[in-house]
Scaffold this motif. Structure first.
Motif, PDB file in Angstrom:
ATOM      1  N   VAL A 126     -56.450 -12.338   5.097  1.00 47.77           N
ATOM      2  CA  VAL A 126     -55.757 -11.205   5.730  1.00 47.77           C
ATOM      3  C   VAL A 126     -56.081  -9.940   4.937  1.00 47.77           C
ATOM      4  CG1 VAL A 126     -53.466 -10.275   6.283  1.00 47.77           C
ATOM      5  CG2 VAL A 126     -53.927 -12.717   6.607  1.00 47.77           C
ATOM      6  N   ASN A 127     -56.332  -8.847   5.653  1.00 49.04           N
ATOM      7  CA  ASN A 127     -56.650  -7.562   5.027  1.00 49.04           C
ATOM      8  C   ASN A 127     -55.639  -7.238   3.912  1.00 49.04           C
ATOM      9  OD1 ASN A 127     -56.718  -4.638   4.615  1.00 49.04           O
ATOM     10  ND2 ASN A 127     -58.088  -4.597   6.388  1.00 49.04           N
ATOM     11  N   GLU A 128     -56.139  -6.892   2.740  1.00 48.39           N
ATOM     12  CA  GLU A 128     -55.243  -6.639   1.593  1.00 48.39           C
ATOM     13  C   GLU A 128     -54.251  -5.506   1.879  1.00 48.39           C
ATOM     14  OE1 GLU A 128     -54.986  -8.200  -1.681  1.00 48.39           O
ATOM     15  OE2 GLU A 128     -56.014  -9.751  -0.540  1.00 48.39           O
ATOM     16  N   ASP A 129     -54.604  -4.583   2.757  1.00 51.93           N
ATOM     17  CA  ASP A 129     -53.665  -3.496   3.064  1.00 51.93           C
ATOM     18  C   ASP A 129     -52.439  -4.013   3.820  1.00 51.93           C
ATOM     19  OD1 ASP A 129     -54.992  -1.541   1.728  1.00 51.93           O
ATOM     20  OD2 ASP A 129     -56.153  -0.863   3.473  1.00 51.93           O
ATOM     21  N   MET A 130     -52.583  -5.164   4.493  1.00 44.90           N
ATOM     22  CA  MET A 130     -51.408  -5.771   5.141  1.00 44.90           C
ATOM     23  C   MET A 130     -50.388  -6.175   4.068  1.00 44.90           C
ATOM     24  SD  MET A 130     -51.608  -6.549   8.670  1.00 44.90           S
ATOM     25  CE  MET A 130     -51.230  -8.252   9.007  1.00 44.90           C
ATOM     26  N   ARG A 131     -50.902  -6.514   2.885  1.00 43.41           N
ATOM     27  CA  ARG A 131     -50.015  -6.895   1.786  1.00 43.41           C
ATOM     28  C   ARG A 131     -49.101  -5.745   1.394  1.00 43.41           C
ATOM     29  NH1 ARG A 131     -49.944 -11.549  -1.221  1.00 43.41           N
ATOM     30  NH2 ARG A 131     -48.238 -10.311  -2.053  1.00 43.41           N
ATOM     31  N   LYS A 132     -49.648  -4.508   1.503  1.00 41.69           N
ATOM     32  CA  LYS A 132     -48.835  -3.349   1.121  1.00 41.69           C
ATOM     33  C   LYS A 132     -47.663  -3.208   2.089  1.00 41.69           C
ATOM     34  CE  LYS A 132     -52.790  -1.000  -0.820  1.00 41.69           C
ATOM     35  NZ  LYS A 132     -53.891  -0.157  -0.391  1.00 41.69           N
ATOM     36  N   ILE A 133     -47.922  -3.468   3.369  1.00 46.85           N
ATOM     37  CA  ILE A 133     -46.822  -3.413   4.353  1.00 46.85           C
ATOM     38  C   ILE A 133     -45.812  -4.506   4.005  1.00 46.85           C
ATOM     39  CG2 ILE A 133     -46.224  -3.571   6.808  1.00 46.85           C
ATOM     40  CD1 ILE A 133     -49.085  -2.788   7.471  1.00 46.85           C
ATOM     41  N   PHE A 134     -46.332  -5.695   3.745  1.00 46.70           N
ATOM     42  CA  PHE A 134     -45.455  -6.827   3.410  1.00 46.70           C
ATOM     43  C   PHE A 134     -44.599  -6.503   2.185  1.00 46.70           C
ATOM     44  CE2 PHE A 134     -45.048 -10.732   0.793  1.00 46.70           C
ATOM     45  CZ  PHE A 134     -44.136 -11.401   1.587  1.00 46.70           C
ATOM     46  N   ASP A 135     -45.214  -5.884   1.176  1.00 42.27           N
ATOM     47  CA  ASP A 135     -44.484  -5.593  -0.060  1.00 42.27           C
ATOM     48  C   ASP A 135     -43.319  -4.619   0.174  1.00 42.27           C
ATOM     49  OD1 ASP A 135     -46.040  -7.293  -1.518  1.00 42.27           O
ATOM     50  OD2 ASP A 135     -47.440  -5.741  -2.211  1.00 42.27           O
ATOM     51  N   GLY A 136     -43.366  -3.871   1.284  1.00 39.43           N
ATOM     52  CA  GLY A 136     -42.285  -2.927   1.578  1.00 39.43           C
ATOM     53  C   GLY A 136     -41.040  -3.594   2.156  1.00 39.43           C
ATOM     54  N   PHE A 137     -41.134  -4.856   2.549  1.00 39.27           N
ATOM     55  CA  PHE A 137     -39.957  -5.544   3.104  1.00 39.27           C
ATOM     56  C   PHE A 137     -39.021  -5.975   1.981  1.00 39.27           C
ATOM     57  CE2 PHE A 137     -42.773  -6.095   6.723  1.00 39.27           C
ATOM     58  CZ  PHE A 137     -41.910  -5.918   7.792  1.00 39.27           C
ATOM     59  N   PRO A 138     -37.706  -5.994   2.256  1.00 41.77           N
ATOM     60  CA  PRO A 138     -36.790  -6.524   1.238  1.00 41.77           C
ATOM     61  C   PRO A 138     -37.143  -7.987   0.938  1.00 41.77           C
ATOM     62  CG  PRO A 138     -35.572  -5.594   3.115  1.00 41.77           C
ATOM     63  CD  PRO A 138     -37.022  -5.565   3.478  1.00 41.77           C
ATOM     64  N   VAL A 139     -36.901  -8.421  -0.290  1.00 36.61           N
ATOM     65  CA  VAL A 139     -37.277  -9.778  -0.693  1.00 36.61           C
ATOM     66  C   VAL A 139     -36.616 -10.827   0.204  1.00 36.61           C
ATOM     67  CG1 VAL A 139     -37.108 -11.472  -2.573  1.00 36.61           C
ATOM     68  CG2 VAL A 139     -37.692  -9.121  -3.075  1.00 36.61           C
ATOM     69  N   ASN A 140     -35.368 -10.527   0.632  1.00 39.30           N
ATOM     70  CA  ASN A 140     -34.652 -11.529   1.428  1.00 39.30           C
ATOM     71  C   ASN A 140     -34.777 -11.294   2.933  1.00 39.30           C
ATOM     72  OD1 ASN A 140     -33.145  -9.275   1.542  1.00 39.30           O
ATOM     73  ND2 ASN A 140     -31.210 -10.185   0.854  1.00 39.30           N
ATOM     74  N   ALA A 141     -35.782 -10.522   3.364  1.00 37.32           N
ATOM     75  CA  ALA A 141     -35.972 -10.287   4.808  1.00 37.32           C
ATOM     76  C   ALA A 141     -36.203 -11.622   5.511  1.00 37.32           C
ATOM     77  CB  ALA A 141     -37.179  -9.379   5.028  1.00 37.32           C
ATOM     78  N   HIS A 142     -35.679 -11.762   6.732  1.00 34.86           N
ATOM     79  CA  HIS A 142     -35.902 -13.024   7.452  1.00 34.86           C
ATOM     80  C   HIS A 142     -37.396 -13.151   7.773  1.00 34.86           C
ATOM     81  CE1 HIS A 142     -35.723 -16.326  10.261  1.00 34.86           C
ATOM     82  NE2 HIS A 142     -34.479 -16.543   9.871  1.00 34.86           N
ATOM     83  N   PRO A 143     -37.992 -14.321   7.512  1.00 34.66           N
ATOM     84  CA  PRO A 143     -39.443 -14.483   7.734  1.00 34.66           C
ATOM     85  C   PRO A 143     -39.875 -14.225   9.180  1.00 34.66           C
ATOM     86  CG  PRO A 143     -38.537 -16.435   6.642  1.00 34.66           C
ATOM     87  CD  PRO A 143     -37.386 -15.526   6.901  1.00 34.66           C
ATOM     88  N   MET A 144     -38.977 -14.390  10.161  1.00 33.96           N
ATOM     89  CA  MET A 144     -39.376 -14.118  11.552  1.00 33.96           C
ATOM     90  C   MET A 144     -39.570 -12.626  11.779  1.00 33.96           C
ATOM     91  SD  MET A 144     -40.007 -16.608  13.529  1.00 33.96           S
ATOM     92  CE  MET A 144     -39.695 -16.329  15.269  1.00 33.96           C
ATOM     93  N   CYS A 145     -38.723 -11.828  11.127  1.00 33.07           N
ATOM     94  CA  CYS A 145     -38.838 -10.371  11.255  1.00 33.07           C
ATOM     95  C   CYS A 145     -40.153  -9.919  10.625  1.00 33.07           C
ATOM     96  CB  CYS A 145     -37.624  -9.743  10.579  1.00 33.07           C
ATOM     97  SG  CYS A 145     -37.844  -8.065  10.102  1.00 33.07           S
ATOM     98  N   VAL A 146     -40.475 -10.498   9.462  1.00 30.26           N
ATOM     99  CA  VAL A 146     -41.713 -10.142   8.759  1.00 30.26           C
ATOM    100  C   VAL A 146     -42.927 -10.560   9.603  1.00 30.26           C
ATOM    101  CG1 VAL A 146     -43.071 -10.549   6.665  1.00 30.26           C
ATOM    102  CG2 VAL A 146     -40.575 -10.349   6.514  1.00 30.26           C
ATOM    103  N   LEU A 147     -42.858 -11.763  10.161  1.00 29.56           N
ATOM    104  CA  LEU A 147     -43.985 -12.287  10.938  1.00 29.56           C
ATOM    105  C   LEU A 147     -44.263 -11.398  12.157  1.00 29.56           C
ATOM    106  CD1 LEU A 147     -45.820 -14.896  10.870  1.00 29.56           C
ATOM    107  CD2 LEU A 147     -44.355 -15.780  12.679  1.00 29.56           C
ATOM    108  N   ALA A 148     -43.192 -11.078  12.894  1.00 29.48           N
ATOM    109  CA  ALA A 148     -43.377 -10.259  14.106  1.00 29.48           C
ATOM    110  C   ALA A 148     -43.932  -8.885  13.728  1.00 29.48           C
ATOM    111  CB  ALA A 148     -42.046 -10.112  14.844  1.00 29.48           C
ATOM    112  N   SER A 149     -43.419  -8.307  12.638  1.00 33.32           N
ATOM    113  CA  SER A 149     -43.850  -6.962  12.241  1.00 33.32           C
ATOM    114  C   SER A 149     -45.323  -6.974  11.827  1.00 33.32           C
ATOM    115  CB  SER A 149     -43.022  -6.437  11.068  1.00 33.32           C
ATOM    116  OG  SER A 149     -41.668  -6.506  11.379  1.00 33.32           O
TER     117      SER A 149
END
Ligand code: ACO
Length: 426
Positions: free
Chosen positions: A113-136
């Motif tokens: 996965v493009n490393e820049d996607m990681r930057k978006i991922f890193d902006g989510f709260p640690v306890n974000a629900h994985p479904m919300c992260v996946l859809a986003s």
């Protein structure tokens, strides 16, 4: 079968063509209803509405039958791999050995996965629900592959990317929730072992994929792979009908799946079984609460289905698989006994019998996921990984059929015309 249906409205007679599917479901074609009569139909929750003609999945809720492209779910779950079934759903036929190799190898080469996607991922709260992260993050993929909305690009390439990258993204949330480093995919591994390795491997020790776990997951993903026009799939088709790109459409499907009345039920089932266990294991008390749902607001999660009024064939396979997997792995999970007790009590209770409420696909799947070491808040993510080929197949079919944009009507019940009152006079 009659080839037209007569309707009398306001003393006038109108005729509508009827049609019959390849498995003999019958329909009235009412596309000219409003033009002819001035009336529309009201069908809340689309209980009687055929929104499309589709050649992908056949489901007979009365007989408990489920087939993908004509092949029985029992056959596929016991003989095929998940990627074979994905190919079948998306391209209409089982792949030849050569087609399969090309498909599997293309997926292998796109797992990163493009490393820049990681930057978006890193902006989510640690306890974000994985479904919300996946859809986003699936939605964000359209920004990384802009040809998906600038003329739609190469659809087959987008399909490969989605199948390849969804498992990679899915594992990120779990790893971060533990404070562990995320794992890169290992392309020498097959699809399911690669996912398990990203989920469970640690840099400090060797991880070996247990074939029992990989096989159980293969069956679960196949059982989830498609289910015709359910809530999330209809969402994918509706969003896609506006010519929205494949990533946005699939992302919308993931959000729809998350709801507790749809795929989110698998998480709710385990939480419910845990509550019953903590409450002393009194199954009868919860059966009574469900029977009085109107006052208690409590439903038995994992029970009932909009279209199955007989046993959900997937639930039968999963129940057996739950027993097998727990035995093979030597796991003794007390909630399995509670689940069996609940099922037996419900199947013998007139309330459930009269309403034809049987265990659905979500009832036992959580118990298997748990035995495989998958945490509760990842259950619906597992469902999404399984359902992905079905959503893709339905999106592709909708585009190929050049379906018109989805746009239901309504029966307006609000205020009729009234005069505007200026602020100072209100
Ligand atoms: N527990 C108790 N009573 C139930 C349940 C249940 N799980 N499901 C339905 N009923 C009752 C309703 O109260 C209603 O009773 P009534 O006739 O006395 O009013 C009757 O059965 C019919 O229920 P509806 O809600 O009208 O049925 P519908 O087809 O609209 O709903 C649904 C289907 C949403 C799946 C429902 O059965 C439910 O909420 N189940 C629990 C959630 C669940 O397991 N969802 C996963 C479904 S599978 C999937 O999406 C992957």
């Amino acid at each position: 079968m009659a080839n037209s249906a007569e309707l009398t409205v306001d003393g006038k007679s109108f005729s509508f063509p009827t049609l019959e599917g390849s498995e003999h479901e019958k329909a009235f074609d009412i596309s000219s209803l409003r033009d002819q009569t001035g009336y529309v139909t009201l069908d809340r929750g689309y209980k009687n509405t055929g929104a499309t003609q589709s050649g992908i999945t056949f489901l007979d809720g009365e007989e408990g039958i489920l087939r993908y492209r004509g092949y029985s779910i029992e056959d596929l779950a016991s003989k095929a791999t998940f990627l074979e079934v994905s190919y079948l759903l998306i391209y209409g036929e089982l792949p030849t050995a050569e087609q399969y190799e090309t498909f599997v190898n293309s997926i292998r080469r796109h797992t990163l996965v493009n490393e820049d996607m990681r930057k978006i991922f890193d902006g989510f709260p640690v306890n974000a629900h994985p479904m919300c992260v996946l859809a986003s993050l699936v939605s964000a993929m359209s920004a990384f592959y802009p040809d998906s909305h600038e003329g739609n690009g190469n659809t087959d390439q987008h399909i490969i990317r989605l199948l390849a990258k969804l498992p990679t993204i899915a594992t990120w949330s779990y790893k971060r929730s533990l404070g562990h480093p995320t794992n890169y995919p290992k392309n020498n591994l097959d699809y399911i072992p690669n996912f398990l390795n990203m989920m469970f491997a640690l840099p400090v020790e060797e991880y070996k994929v247990d074939p029992v776990v990989a096989e159980a997951l293969n069956v679960l993903l196949i059982l989830h792979a498609d289910h015709e026009q359910n809530c999330s799939t209809s969402t994918v088709r509706l969003v896609g009908s506006s010519q929205a790109n494949i990533y946005s459409s699939i992302s919308a499907g993931i959000q729809a799946l998350w709801g507790p009345l749809h795929g989110g039920a698998n998480q709710e089932v385990i939480e419910m079984l845990e509550d019953i266990k903590a409450d002393g294991g009194d199954v009868g008390k919860y059966i009574d609460m469900a029977k009085n749902a109107k006052t208690t607001g409590f439903r038995l999660f994992g029970f009932g289905h909009r279209v199955y009024k007989n046993f959900d064939p997937r639930a039968k396979i999963i129940k057996k698989a739950a027993d097998d997997v727990l035995n093979k792995l030597g796991v003794n999970d007390p909630v399995l006994e509670i689940a069996k007790g609940l099922e037996e009590a419900a199947l013998n209770d007139p309330y459930f019998v009269q309403r034809k409420l049987y265990p659905n696909v979500d009832f036992y799947s959580g118990i298997i996921y748990r035995a495989l070491g998958i945490p509760t808040n990842m259950f619906t993510v597992m469902f999404a990984i399984g359902r992905l080929p079905g959503w893709i197949a339905q999106w592709k079919e909708m585009r190929e059929q050049k379906e018109p944009i989805g746009r239901p009507r309504q029966i307006y019940t609000g205020a009729t015309l009234r005069e505007f009152v200026p602020l100072e006079n209100r």
